[in-house]
Design a protein around this motif. Sequence first.
Motif, PDB file in Angstrom:
ATOM      1  N   GLN A  93      14.560   6.483   9.640  1.00 46.64           N
ATOM      2  CA  GLN A  93      14.390   7.828  10.176  1.00 46.64           C
ATOM      3  C   GLN A  93      13.540   8.694   9.255  1.00 46.64           C
ATOM      4  N   ARG A  94      13.782   8.617   7.947  1.00 50.97           N
ATOM      5  CA  ARG A  94      12.978   9.389   6.989  1.00 50.97           C
ATOM      6  C   ARG A  94      11.511   8.976   7.055  1.00 50.97           C
TER       7      ARG A  94
ATOM      8  N   LEU B  18       0.805  -1.223   0.000  1.00 49.56           N
ATOM      9  CA  LEU B  18       0.000   0.000   0.000  1.00 49.56           C
ATOM     10  C   LEU B  18       0.835   1.269   0.000  1.00 49.56           C
ATOM     11  N   PHE B  19       2.124   1.158   0.247  1.00 46.59           N
ATOM     12  CA  PHE B  19       2.973   2.330   0.436  1.00 46.59           C
ATOM     13  C   PHE B  19       4.123   2.354  -0.556  1.00 46.59           C
ATOM     14  N   ALA B  20       4.560   3.579  -0.893  1.00 49.23           N
ATOM     15  CA  ALA B  20       5.688   3.731  -1.806  1.00 49.23           C
ATOM     16  C   ALA B  20       6.961   3.167  -1.193  1.00 49.23           C
ATOM     17  N   SER B  21       7.086   3.277   0.118  1.00 45.89           N
ATOM     18  CA  SER B  21       8.251   2.755   0.823  1.00 45.89           C
ATOM     19  C   SER B  21       7.842   1.487   1.573  1.00 45.89           C
ATOM     20  N   ALA B  22       8.524   0.397   1.291  1.00 44.94           N
ATOM     21  CA  ALA B  22       8.236  -0.854   2.001  1.00 44.94           C
ATOM     22  C   ALA B  22       8.519  -0.705   3.487  1.00 44.94           C
ATOM     23  N   THR B  23       9.443   0.189   3.845  1.00 50.05           N
ATOM     24  CA  THR B  23       9.777   0.411   5.248  1.00 50.05           C
ATOM     25  C   THR B  23       8.578   0.946   6.013  1.00 50.05           C
ATOM     26  N   ILE B  24       7.801   1.823   5.409  1.00 53.11           N
ATOM     27  CA  ILE B  24       6.624   2.360   6.088  1.00 53.11           C
ATOM     28  C   ILE B  24       5.647   1.240   6.413  1.00 53.11           C
ATOM     29  N   GLY B  25       5.436   0.337   5.494  1.00 53.50           N
ATOM     30  CA  GLY B  25       4.546  -0.792   5.750  1.00 53.50           C
ATOM     31  C   GLY B  25       5.038  -1.658   6.894  1.00 53.50           C
ATOM     32  N   ARG B  26       6.337  -1.926   6.909  1.00 57.11           N
ATOM     33  CA  ARG B  26       6.907  -2.740   7.995  1.00 57.11           C
ATOM     34  C   ARG B  26       6.838  -2.001   9.327  1.00 57.11           C
TER      35      ARG B  26
ATOM     36  N   LEU C  96       9.937   7.437   9.543  1.00 56.64           N
ATOM     37  CA  LEU C  96       9.356   7.840  10.825  1.00 56.64           C
ATOM     38  C   LEU C  96       8.971   9.318  10.802  1.00 56.64           C
ATOM     39  N   GLU C  97       9.825  10.157  10.216  1.00 55.84           N
ATOM     40  CA  GLU C  97       9.506  11.582  10.084  1.00 55.84           C
ATOM     41  C   GLU C  97       8.227  11.771   9.284  1.00 55.84           C
ATOM     42  N   ARG C  98       8.080  11.018   8.201  1.00 56.51           N
ATOM     43  CA  ARG C  98       6.861  11.105   7.379  1.00 56.51           C
ATOM     44  C   ARG C  98       5.631  10.699   8.183  1.00 56.51           C
ATOM     45  N   LEU C  99       5.745   9.630   8.962  1.00 53.92           N
ATOM     46  CA  LEU C  99       4.615   9.154   9.759  1.00 53.92           C
ATOM     47  C   LEU C  99       4.255  10.146  10.862  1.00 53.92           C
ATOM     48  N   VAL C 100       5.257  10.780  11.466  1.00 55.09           N
ATOM     49  CA  VAL C 100       5.003  11.789  12.494  1.00 55.09           C
ATOM     50  C   VAL C 100       4.331  13.002  11.862  1.00 55.09           C
ATOM     51  N   GLU C 101       4.858  13.488  10.730  1.00 57.89           N
ATOM     52  CA  GLU C 101       4.291  14.654  10.052  1.00 57.89           C
ATOM     53  C   GLU C 101       2.856  14.406   9.604  1.00 57.89           C
ATOM     54  N   SER C 102       2.536  13.182   9.241  1.00 57.43           N
ATOM     55  CA  SER C 102       1.190  12.860   8.775  1.00 57.43           C
ATOM     56  C   SER C 102       0.216  12.626   9.932  1.00 57.43           C
TER      57      SER C 102
END
Length: 68
Positions: free
Chosen positions: A51-52, A13-21, A54-60
């Motif tokens: 870190q990038r 669902l996400f452009a970054s696989a890290t965000i999904g994990r 996590l920053e995106r998830l915090v900002e959102s």
Amino acid sequence: MTTQGSQKGISALFASATIGRLLRVLLLQPQREFYQRELQRLTGAHLRQLQRDLERLVESGFVESCAY
């Protein structure tokens, strides 16, 4: 349509696989606080990518940062 390298599960669902994990780890234990290195170990992500994202998830507004 699937490809040989297609992502599976929530990561698709996400452009970054890290965000999904990251979300998988964080949503399974919403009451817990995690250190970045702990999340790195649990997700297998490179620290800077983690870190990038996590920053995106915090900002959102999806997660909160507990900076001490």
